[in-house]
Design an enzyme around this catalytic site. Structure first.
Site: not given
Ligand code: MRU
Length: 350
Positions: A45-47, A88, A197, A238, A248-249
């Site tokens: 996970r993470g963009a 996603r 996370q 994201d 973002n999250k």
């Molecule tokens: O749902 P996730 O864990 O994929 O969400 C991740 C985030 O919101 C991160 O902050 C974002 O992707 C930046 S990662 C460098």
């Protein structure tokens, strides 16, 4: 450096982020659909990491194709792209990476290359996307370090670290960049309900690096900012709309509001591949809603009673006026973002 994701001959290997920090286990994806499932279920996970995984999954899937003619091969490729795109919805890096792989495919096909040659091209492009992501994070780290004081208390939300990228991280890249410049950084990591996370992944990464880290629950941020001076907030993204509004999250927006109230500068660190100039503002960013169980349960323990409705948006949008700067691999962009981000794309060398 942390092994977030790697391609081996006939598999894509990724560390299982659902199991950290208790267990360090690796998932071996043998097909494009294995990779798509890993993205959907948050093994990875993470963009930026999602984008890299999609590219590697596409290359792997096509490597394994038994098609001999370009037409059948192209049809299979399109199917895999659709599969990845449905994993996603919010992180634009996913769609950016798929488009880049499609361009690579189209160029090779137009040049009359054979199926085997196209497979090689796709492998190389996916690896390039991976390697460029690490380079971008390092550049972001060097630029972002400028806004970190020599003795700093920094708050971050979610995990925008090595695990969320091909390596080094975006927001955590800024922290790592500052530490590499000899700055003393103390990090406060929001635990980041419901997927945790921050507590599980950010704290794990930073402790491994020997960077002092304090985990707080999400509802402690206001008290923390009132109690002690926090020098800055830095988070990942994201999707950043053309006007600077940033998805973002979930919980990031609340942190931004608190930061403004306490006069703490709030920075976003993200590669240009996270900026979506086709999305005019935050209202147009699709926000993923995830399974109710993530909220009603922690692990196998049930918290909320049966019968209670659950709302579980995975992201929120921080309006651009809360953002002190967007730290990218090309430098820090400031308001008005509608102009600065446009200039960033109009002038690639900028
Ligand atoms: O749902 P996730 O864990 O994929 O969400 C991740 C985030 O919101 C991160 O902050 C974002 O992707 C930046 S990662 C460098």
């Amino acid at each position: 450096m942390l092994p977030t994701i790697a391609r081996e001959d006939d598999v894509v290997v990724m560390i299982d982020q659902r199991k950290l920090p208790a267990q360090e286990v690796y998932v071996r994806c043998k097909s494009a659909s294995d990779v798509a499932r890993a993205i959907r279920t948050m093994v990875i996970r993470g963009a930026p990491a999602i984008g890299v995984a999609a590219a590697m999954g596409l290359a792997l899937g096509m490597r394994k194709s038994s098609a001999t003619g370009t037409q059948k091969f192209a049809a299979e490729f399109q199917k895999s792209c659709d599969l990845m795109a449905a994993t996603r919805p919010t992180a634009v890096n996913l769609f950016w990476a798929i488009e880049r792989m499609k361009r690579c495919f189209a160029e090779a096909a137009q040049a009359g290359q054979s199926v085997d040659q196209i497979k090689d091209r796709l492998d190389r492009e996916a690896q390039l996307i991976h390697d460029e992501d690490v380079q971008s994070c390092r550049a972001m780290g060097a630029y972002g370090a400028e806004v970190v004081p020599a003795d700093a208390r920094v708050l971050t939300h979610c995990n925008a670290g090595a695990l969320a990228t091909a390596g080094y991280g975006t927001a955590l890249g800024v922290i790592r960049g500052a530490v590499e410049q000899g700055k003393r950084v103390m990090v406060f990591a929001d635990e980041t309900r419901p997927f945790l996370q921050g507590a599980r992944l950010t704290a794990w990464e930073l402790v491994r690096d020997g960077i002092p880290t304090t985990v707080i629950t999400d509802n402690m941020t206001a008290a923390l900012m009132r109690k002690m001076p926090i020098d800055l907030v830095v988070v990942g993204a994201d999707r950043i709309a053309a006007n600077g509004d940033t998805a973002n999250k979930i919980g990031t927006y609340g942190v931004a509001v608190l930061a403004r109230e306490h006069k703490v500068p709030f920075y976003v660190a993200a590669p240009l591949s996270t900026i979506d100039m086709n999305t005019p503002d935050g209202d147009h960013i699709p926000i993923e809603e995830r399974n109710a169980r993530e909220v009603s349960h922690v692990g196998s323990s049930q918290l909320a009673p049966e019968g209670a409705s659950i709302w579980n948006p995975a992201f929120d949008v921080t309006p651009h006026e809360y953002i002190a700067g967007i730290i990218t691999e090309r430098g820090i962009y400031r308001a008005p973002y509608i102009e600065s981000l446009k200039a960033a794309f109009a002038n690639p060398g900028h």
